[in-house]
Write a protein that holds these residues in place. Structure first.
Motif, short mmCIF file in Angstrom:
data_model
loop_
_atom_site.label_atom_id
_atom_site.label_comp_id
_atom_site.label_asym_id
_atom_site.label_seq_id
_atom_site.Cartn_x
_atom_site.Cartn_y
_atom_site.Cartn_z
N ILE A 156 -1.58 -11.63 2.75
CA ILE A 156 -0.60 -11.05 1.82
C ILE A 156 -0.28 -12.10 0.77
CG2 ILE A 156 1.51 -11.69 3.08
CD1 ILE A 156 2.57 -8.81 2.31
N ASN A 157 0.06 -11.67 -0.44
CA ASN A 157 0.20 -12.61 -1.56
C ASN A 157 1.59 -13.20 -1.77
OD1 ASN A 157 1.01 -10.00 -2.41
ND2 ASN A 157 0.96 -10.67 -4.55
N GLY A 158 2.53 -12.89 -0.86
CA GLY A 158 3.85 -13.49 -1.03
C GLY A 158 4.85 -12.88 -0.07
N PRO A 159 6.09 -13.36 -0.12
CA PRO A 159 7.12 -12.94 0.83
C PRO A 159 7.48 -11.46 0.74
CG PRO A 159 8.03 -14.49 -0.79
CD PRO A 159 6.56 -14.44 -1.01
N ILE A 160 7.85 -10.91 1.87
CA ILE A 160 8.08 -9.46 1.97
C ILE A 160 9.55 -9.08 1.81
CG2 ILE A 160 6.04 -9.11 3.41
CD1 ILE A 160 7.96 -8.78 5.83
N GLY A 161 9.76 -7.81 1.48
CA GLY A 161 11.09 -7.19 1.57
C GLY A 161 11.99 -7.33 0.36
N GLU A 162 11.52 -8.04 -0.66
CA GLU A 162 12.44 -8.36 -1.76
C GLU A 162 12.78 -7.16 -2.63
OE1 GLU A 162 10.80 -11.95 -3.54
OE2 GLU A 162 10.64 -12.79 -1.53
N HIS A 163 11.82 -6.30 -2.89
CA HIS A 163 12.16 -5.12 -3.70
C HIS A 163 13.19 -4.24 -2.99
CE1 HIS A 163 11.96 -1.79 -6.45
NE2 HIS A 163 11.75 -0.98 -5.42
N GLY A 164 12.90 -3.93 -1.75
CA GLY A 164 13.80 -3.06 -1.00
C GLY A 164 15.21 -3.61 -0.94
N LYS A 211 -12.65 -5.90 1.95
CA LYS A 211 -12.96 -4.58 2.48
C LYS A 211 -11.84 -3.56 2.28
CE LYS A 211 -15.84 -7.01 5.80
NZ LYS A 211 -16.10 -7.34 7.22
N PHE A 212 -10.64 -4.06 2.06
CA PHE A 212 -9.49 -3.16 1.97
C PHE A 212 -8.37 -3.87 1.23
CE2 PHE A 212 -5.34 -1.87 3.77
CZ PHE A 212 -5.38 -0.49 3.66
N MET A 213 -7.72 -3.15 0.34
CA MET A 213 -6.50 -3.67 -0.29
C MET A 213 -5.50 -2.53 -0.37
SD MET A 213 -7.83 -6.18 -3.35
CE MET A 213 -8.98 -5.02 -4.09
N ARG A 214 -4.23 -2.86 -0.25
CA ARG A 214 -3.20 -1.83 -0.36
C ARG A 214 -1.89 -2.52 -0.72
NH1 ARG A 214 -2.88 3.55 1.98
NH2 ARG A 214 -5.15 3.48 1.76
N ASP A 215 -1.12 -1.88 -1.57
CA ASP A 215 0.21 -2.43 -1.90
C ASP A 215 1.24 -1.86 -0.93
OD1 ASP A 215 -0.46 -0.02 -3.18
OD2 ASP A 215 1.07 -0.27 -4.71
N PRO A 216 1.91 -2.72 -0.19
CA PRO A 216 2.85 -2.25 0.84
C PRO A 216 4.20 -1.84 0.24
CG PRO A 216 2.71 -4.63 0.91
CD PRO A 216 1.79 -4.19 -0.19
N THR A 217 4.24 -0.69 -0.39
CA THR A 217 5.46 -0.22 -1.06
C THR A 217 6.35 0.50 -0.06
OG1 THR A 217 4.27 1.74 -1.84
CG2 THR A 217 4.33 -0.13 -3.32
N TYR A 262 9.52 -3.16 7.30
CA TYR A 262 9.50 -1.80 6.74
C TYR A 262 10.10 -1.75 5.33
CZ TYR A 262 8.34 -0.36 11.48
OH TYR A 262 7.72 -0.21 12.70
N MET A 263 10.54 -2.89 4.84
CA MET A 263 11.17 -2.91 3.52
C MET A 263 10.09 -2.83 2.43
SD MET A 263 14.50 -3.23 3.94
CE MET A 263 15.41 -4.20 2.72
N ALA A 264 10.40 -2.06 1.38
CA ALA A 264 9.44 -1.85 0.30
C ALA A 264 9.20 -3.13 -0.51
CB ALA A 264 9.95 -0.76 -0.62
N ASN A 265 7.94 -3.29 -0.92
CA ASN A 265 7.54 -4.36 -1.83
C ASN A 265 6.89 -3.70 -3.03
OD1 ASN A 265 7.67 -6.60 0.42
ND2 ASN A 265 6.44 -4.93 1.26
N GLU A 266 7.02 -4.31 -4.19
CA GLU A 266 6.41 -3.71 -5.38
C GLU A 266 5.54 -4.69 -6.17
OE1 GLU A 266 6.18 -0.60 -6.30
OE2 GLU A 266 7.58 0.34 -4.88
N GLY A 267 5.30 -5.85 -5.55
CA GLY A 267 4.42 -6.81 -6.22
C GLY A 267 3.56 -7.52 -5.18
N ARG A 268 3.35 -6.84 -4.06
CA ARG A 268 2.58 -7.44 -2.98
C ARG A 268 1.32 -6.63 -2.72
NH1 ARG A 268 5.05 -11.17 -4.44
NH2 ARG A 268 7.13 -11.71 -3.66
N VAL A 269 0.29 -7.35 -2.25
CA VAL A 269 -0.94 -6.68 -1.85
C VAL A 269 -1.40 -7.25 -0.52
CG1 VAL A 269 -2.33 -8.26 -3.30
CG2 VAL A 269 -3.32 -6.09 -2.51
N VAL A 270 -1.83 -6.35 0.35
CA VAL A 270 -2.41 -6.73 1.64
C VAL A 270 -3.93 -6.64 1.48
CG1 VAL A 270 -2.67 -6.04 4.06
CG2 VAL A 270 -0.43 -5.87 2.94
#
Lengths: 332, 332
Positions: A156-164, A211-217, A262-270
């Motif tokens: 993942i490209n950075g810390p989680i949960g900040e948008h939410g 093989k896979f990318m997804r933004d964890p929104t 479970y918190m939304a992110n809007e600038g992250r990619v897995v």
């Protein structure tokens, strides 16, 4: 109102395709046999309209850009549909449109078609925005979950949960204050950089083995990982100690009883990729402004299939399930 | 709710692209140098959700199909974004989705990507739907207002005002009853038939000489004609006696004080074409189920420029202006 708003949009988003103002935008791109289209849509209903680090307009452009970017394609054309509650302050709309226009200009995408509906007072909550997007991809970039094997790494490209958390704090439903700002950002450049490692002549043909990318929104990292393993012949194991999260986010989540996974992110990619390619990709990501906090957070496992397992800091392990419904509504 | 709805949509709209359920739909079409893309978006907020002749779902698919069809392109791919008020009856959603699925199947288009947002009670009025659409066109079909010259004819494919009046009656704000049903219908087949007259070897190369098409939806025929002449070096003259309108629509409009020229249509197309081509095109249109009521309703005039002039039944003439704002909100 209606006329004013249309005038505003025409001015802010002006480009040679939009300016034609036909029923549909005419896009005369030069296709090649190696190209294909990606098409996506999202409605944005975030409440409040403004939050630290962004607003509904920035979110609507970034969100749709990211839905295309994670497919490995370049977002090019965006539609914008506005549903406006009668009486909404024109200045608010102008600010939001300006936010959209800034991301659009920075990212080199074009808003080529749009629509405005004004509904009566109390028939909508201030403003909803739908953006749909078209990207054009290179068939040689072939992301496929079917290629995933045990041992593949998860980044993942950075810390989680900040948008939410930023939206939640801005909403004022909970009595807490925080300096946290939304991570809302467009990911095209970061993702194109790691995808294009493949084309570098000095690297092996297998790099970057993505093989896979997804933004964890909506639904956060936990939901994205559950979607990753759903219906597949593998599971995923993540290490709590390696999941980047700001102390402030952690503390606020604990205080409020939310799970940051479970918190939304809007600038992250897995990103899921071959083990041997993880290091060069990680290095490239960390050299990017939107990837400084990149971490390997887990790996694909053979068993249990279709499960997300978290190895906790204290040495245990627990299953991270799919949430039923949203933890928080109207976060995006 | 959210899960239920997503399940419903996945089932009703199932196709090989949608079923992949990625962040974006991957569309591997085979492009040619002669092809180009059209892209359009519209949000539908019609109130009530159901009206004689249709519902918000049918409208959302037909409307976006028609926005593409009038560009002379074939609509192929549609996105559907739903904003649902919490507590909306699942059966209502199922019915509306079924209406959408029926048009989609009949027209051979595909809903390839979608989104569902549920907002709290009173934050939206039951249901809003955004549909965006992609069509792929043939560069040889070159519609351009710049080709229009005085003497060109204006055709409409049937009587005006029925959609607007049907919705108005269904809304129950006015104390009147009517048998009028909405004209809501997808126009691709009708339009492709007249465009393809050009390809018939027995016809001259200039046929059908079509230069402009537009569906007179919000703001009706008057608005479409004003948009036609706006900024151009010509005006348009229409003959009141030739404008098809059902007696019932006329009577209801007079009773309620509405001008039928501004009433929304959802299955009508205005065609501007070379005088010499009007007859064969009219014949083709009249042979189509959606064009039985086709009429030549006017012609392009040199002066006054940028004006819509109506020759009235009693021999006078009046200027038909653009309305400021909507005559009727939430009609589509």
């Amino acid at each position: 109102m209606h006329e004013l708003v249309e005038g505003l949009f025409k001015k802010k988003f002006s480009n040679e395709i939009l300016d034609e103002l036909a029923d549909s935008a005419v896009i005369k791109f030069l296709p090649s046999k190696k190209s294909y289209l990606c098409f996506t849509t999202d409605s944005y209903t975030v409440n409040p309209l403004f939050f630290p680090g962004g607003d509904i307009g920035k979110l609507a452009i970034c969100g749709t850009i990211n839905d295309l970017a994670v497919m490995g394609v370049k977002p090019l054309f965006i539609s914008a549909g506005f549903i406006i509650e009668e009486g909404l302050d024109y200045e608010i709309l102008a600010k939001i449109t300006q936010s959209m226009a800034e991301v659009v200009a920075q990212e080199g995408v074009k808003v080529v078609t749009g629509d405005v509906k004004v509904v009566e007072k109390n028939s909508a909550d201030k403003l909803f925005i739908n953006t749909s997007g078209i990207g054009i991809g290179d068939r040689r970039v072939n992301l496929s979950k079917k290629e995933i094997v045990p041992g593949d790494k998860v980044i993942i490209n950075g810390p989680i949960g900040e948008h939410g958390l930023a939206v939640l704090a801005a909403r004022g439903d909970f009595d807490f204050q925080t300096e946290i700002i939304s991570d809302c950002a467009p990911l095209t450049d970061l993702i194109q950089k790691i995808i294009n490692l493949r084309k570098s002549p000095s690297k092996s043909a297998a790099i970057p083995g993505i093989k896979f990318m997804r933004d964890p929104t909506r639904g956060g990292l936990a939901t994205t990982l559950n979607e990753l393993v759903d219906g597949m012949d593998f599971g995923v194991s993540i290490y709590e100690k390696d999941i980047p999260i700001k102390e402030e986010v952690n503390a606020a989540c604990e205080l409020l009883g939310f799970d940051s996974l479970y918190m939304a992110n809007e600038g992250r990619v897995v990103v899921v990729l071959a083990e041997g390619d993880a290091e060069p990709v990680l290095e490239t990501m960390r050299n990017h402004p939107l990837g400084k906090g990149s971490q390997i957070i887990g790996e694909i496992i053979k068993e249990p299939k279709e499960k997300v397992i978290m190895k906790t800091k204290i040495g245990g392990s627990r299953i991270i399930d799919m949430l039923v419904g949203d933890q928080l509504p109207r976060i995006c």
